[in-house]
Design a protein around this motif. Structure first.
Motif, short mmCIF file in Angstrom:
data_model
loop_
_atom_site.label_atom_id
_atom_site.label_comp_id
_atom_site.label_asym_id
_atom_site.label_seq_id
_atom_site.Cartn_x
_atom_site.Cartn_y
_atom_site.Cartn_z
N VAL A 21 -63.73 20.07 -86.17
CA VAL A 21 -63.83 20.47 -84.77
C VAL A 21 -63.15 21.83 -84.62
O VAL A 21 -61.97 21.97 -84.93
CB VAL A 21 -63.16 19.45 -83.83
N PRO A 22 -63.84 22.86 -84.16
CA PRO A 22 -63.21 24.18 -84.01
C PRO A 22 -61.97 24.08 -83.12
O PRO A 22 -61.98 23.39 -82.10
CB PRO A 22 -64.30 25.02 -83.33
N PRO A 23 -60.88 24.74 -83.51
CA PRO A 23 -59.63 24.57 -82.76
C PRO A 23 -59.72 24.96 -81.30
O PRO A 23 -59.10 24.33 -80.44
CB PRO A 23 -58.64 25.46 -83.53
N GLU A 24 -60.50 26.01 -80.99
CA GLU A 24 -60.60 26.43 -79.59
C GLU A 24 -61.35 25.41 -78.74
O GLU A 24 -61.16 25.35 -77.52
CB GLU A 24 -61.28 27.80 -79.48
N ILE A 25 -62.18 24.59 -79.38
CA ILE A 25 -62.85 23.48 -78.69
C ILE A 25 -61.93 22.27 -78.65
O ILE A 25 -61.75 21.63 -77.60
CB ILE A 25 -64.17 23.11 -79.39
N ALA A 26 -61.30 21.96 -79.77
CA ALA A 26 -60.44 20.78 -79.85
C ALA A 26 -59.31 20.83 -78.83
O ALA A 26 -58.94 19.81 -78.25
CB ALA A 26 -59.87 20.66 -81.27
N ALA A 27 -58.75 22.03 -78.61
CA ALA A 27 -57.63 22.15 -77.68
C ALA A 27 -57.99 21.63 -76.29
O ALA A 27 -57.15 21.01 -75.61
CB ALA A 27 -57.18 23.61 -77.60
N LEU A 28 -59.23 21.84 -75.86
CA LEU A 28 -59.62 21.49 -74.50
C LEU A 28 -59.61 19.99 -74.26
O LEU A 28 -59.53 19.54 -73.11
CB LEU A 28 -61.02 22.05 -74.20
N PHE A 29 -59.69 19.21 -75.34
CA PHE A 29 -59.67 17.76 -75.18
C PHE A 29 -58.29 17.24 -74.77
O PHE A 29 -58.17 16.12 -74.30
CB PHE A 29 -60.14 17.07 -76.46
N GLY A 30 -57.25 18.06 -74.94
CA GLY A 30 -55.90 17.62 -74.65
C GLY A 30 -55.55 17.59 -73.18
O GLY A 30 -54.61 16.89 -72.78
N CYS A 31 -56.27 18.34 -72.34
CA CYS A 31 -55.97 18.33 -70.90
C CYS A 31 -57.24 18.39 -70.08
O CYS A 31 -57.56 17.46 -69.36
CB CYS A 31 -55.04 19.47 -70.52
N ALA A 32 -57.99 19.48 -70.15
CA ALA A 32 -59.15 19.66 -69.28
C ALA A 32 -60.12 18.49 -69.39
O ALA A 32 -60.56 17.93 -68.37
CB ALA A 32 -59.86 20.97 -69.61
N VAL A 33 -60.46 18.11 -70.62
CA VAL A 33 -61.43 17.04 -70.81
C VAL A 33 -60.83 15.68 -70.49
O VAL A 33 -61.43 14.87 -69.78
CB VAL A 33 -61.99 17.08 -72.25
N LEU A 34 -59.62 15.41 -71.01
CA LEU A 34 -58.97 14.14 -70.69
C LEU A 34 -58.87 13.94 -69.19
O LEU A 34 -59.16 12.86 -68.66
CB LEU A 34 -57.57 14.09 -71.30
N THR A 35 -58.46 14.97 -68.48
CA THR A 35 -58.21 14.84 -67.05
C THR A 35 -59.51 14.79 -66.26
O THR A 35 -59.69 13.92 -65.40
CB THR A 35 -57.34 16.01 -66.56
N GLY A 36 -60.43 15.72 -66.52
CA GLY A 36 -61.65 15.79 -65.73
C GLY A 36 -62.63 14.67 -66.02
O GLY A 36 -63.08 13.97 -65.10
N VAL A 37 -62.97 14.47 -67.29
CA VAL A 37 -63.89 13.40 -67.66
C VAL A 37 -63.25 12.05 -67.32
O VAL A 37 -63.91 11.15 -66.78
CB VAL A 37 -64.27 13.47 -69.14
N GLY A 38 -61.97 11.91 -67.62
CA GLY A 38 -61.29 10.65 -67.35
C GLY A 38 -61.24 10.32 -65.87
O GLY A 38 -61.34 9.14 -65.49
N ALA A 39 -61.10 11.32 -65.00
CA ALA A 39 -61.08 11.06 -63.57
C ALA A 39 -62.36 10.38 -63.11
O ALA A 39 -62.34 9.49 -62.25
CB ALA A 39 -60.87 12.36 -62.80
N VAL A 40 -63.47 10.78 -63.71
CA VAL A 40 -64.77 10.23 -63.32
C VAL A 40 -65.04 8.89 -63.99
O VAL A 40 -65.44 7.92 -63.33
CB VAL A 40 -65.89 11.24 -63.67
N LEU A 41 -64.81 8.82 -65.31
CA LEU A 41 -65.20 7.61 -66.05
C LEU A 41 -64.13 6.53 -66.01
O LEU A 41 -64.45 5.34 -66.00
CB LEU A 41 -65.51 7.97 -67.50
N ASN A 42 -62.84 6.92 -66.00
CA ASN A 42 -61.77 5.93 -66.00
C ASN A 42 -61.26 5.63 -64.59
O ASN A 42 -61.25 4.48 -64.16
CB ASN A 42 -60.59 6.41 -66.86
N SER A 43 -60.80 6.66 -63.89
CA SER A 43 -60.19 6.44 -62.58
C SER A 43 -61.22 5.97 -61.55
O SER A 43 -61.00 4.98 -60.84
CB SER A 43 -59.51 7.73 -62.08
N ALA A 44 -62.33 6.68 -61.45
CA ALA A 44 -63.36 6.33 -60.47
C ALA A 44 -64.30 5.24 -60.96
O ALA A 44 -64.94 4.57 -60.15
CB ALA A 44 -64.17 7.57 -60.10
#
Length: 330
Positions: free
Chosen positions: A130-153
């Protein structure tokens, strides 16, 4: 463990420390969204990690022992939250120092550097390809945004969705809504360039703030801006019986005001979502699998990749609302 930072993303949570919206103990080394490689382990008998492993760093370490953790709500771990609030590692104390003085850790990570010392509970092992500049985004932006929709909501297929704010987290929420079968999905943001990107990523329609009168009240509204006034508009927009998920972090002095009777009379639900209600060790691999399948095009969130030395100018760009996700390479 000692890790070598490969890439780190700039987030509004960093900016909110810089501008004072999120008071933190000082001095503090910022940066909480990153991809790294392990260079040394604190425990030579570690059965999960090894030197050379590629990891994504998560900004809320979980102790794994408290009631919240063993109940499947590690994103509410009080021990991790307390450590983050004090600017310490989960195991206690500081590992960063300058001129004989302690330097506080930012959310257990402090990734705007060439190296960081972290608690092993802040790391999630990933594949090397996984390219590092892509992998980094999974640590906050993706966890928070995708998770808000699929987990929280807990979005259900076919539900209508509106998203306020199209920064990294907001656009990740859009990706999550598309992947989860939301329909139609609309987005609200003042920047024309971000609205255009939202259309490319699957939004059926986009609006500038103040144009919400043209939106049919949706089943789910996701607020990512971090302003109480925007949260009030998000609440007003939701249909009767609808859900409002908020992931933005307003200044602590701001107050959220709604007609109290509407909670019962309109049957709306307000859901606070921290870390996207995510369990990083579970959700980061899951979201990377969706990215590999082409269902989460996280690379579209990247505005730029720059050397760490450009970080001050990059934060000016972020503050002006002109970036989605900027990544720095030490």
């Amino acid at each position: 463990m000692l890790v070598r930072i490969e890439a780190a993303g700039l987030c509004h949570s960093d900016l909110s420390v810089i501008n004072g919206d999120r008071p933190r103990p000082m001095p503090m080394a910022l940066g909480h969204e990153a991809c790294a490689t392990i260079e040394a382990l604190g425990d030579s008998n570690d059965r999960v990690f090894a030197v050379g492993d590629r990891v994504v760093l998560a900004f809320l370490p979980a102790c794994g022992e408290c009631v919240r953790c063993i109940s499947g709500e590690s994103y509410m771990c009080p021990n991790g939250a307390a450590a983050n609030g004090k600017g310490e590692l989960l195991g206690g104390g500081f590992r960063l120092h300058e001129a004989g003085a302690d330097v506080h850790h930012h959310l257990g990570v402090s990734a705007f550097a060439q190296h960081a010392v972290i608690d092993r509970r802040s790391a999630v092992k990933i594949d090397d390809d996984v390219p590092p500049e892509i992998a980094a985004l999974f640590g906050c932006a993706v966890l928070t945004g995708v998770g808000a929709v699929l987990n929280s909501a807990q979005l259900r297929t076919g539900e209508s969705v509106a998203i306020y704010g199209l920064g990294g987290v907001g656009l990740a929420a859009l990706l999550g809504a598309v992947a989860g079968g939301g329909n139609p999905i609309v987005a609200i943001d003042p920047m024309p360039e971000k609205r255009a990107l939202a259309l490319e990523l699957g939004a059926a329609a986009v609006y500038a703030p103040g144009e919400e009168d043209g939106i049919t009240p949706p089943d789910l509204v996701v607020e990512t801006v971090g302003k109480a006034a925007v949260l009030e508009r998000a609440y007003a927009l939701a249909r009767r019986g609808g859900r409002v998920v908020t992931v933005g972090l307003p200044n602590p002095a701001e107050r959220f005001s709604i007609p109290a009777v509407s909670l019962v009379g309109d049957g709306k639900t307000i859901i606070g979502s921290y870390l996207g209600s995510s369990i990083p060790a579970r959700d980061i691999p899951r979201y990377i699998a969706l990215w590999r399948a082409g269902r989460l095009p996280v690379e579209r969130l990247l505005t730029s990749v720059s050397p760490l030395s450009d970080i001050n100018a990059l934060f000016d760009t972020l503050a002006a609302g002109q970036a989605v996700r900027q990544v720095v390479i030490p």
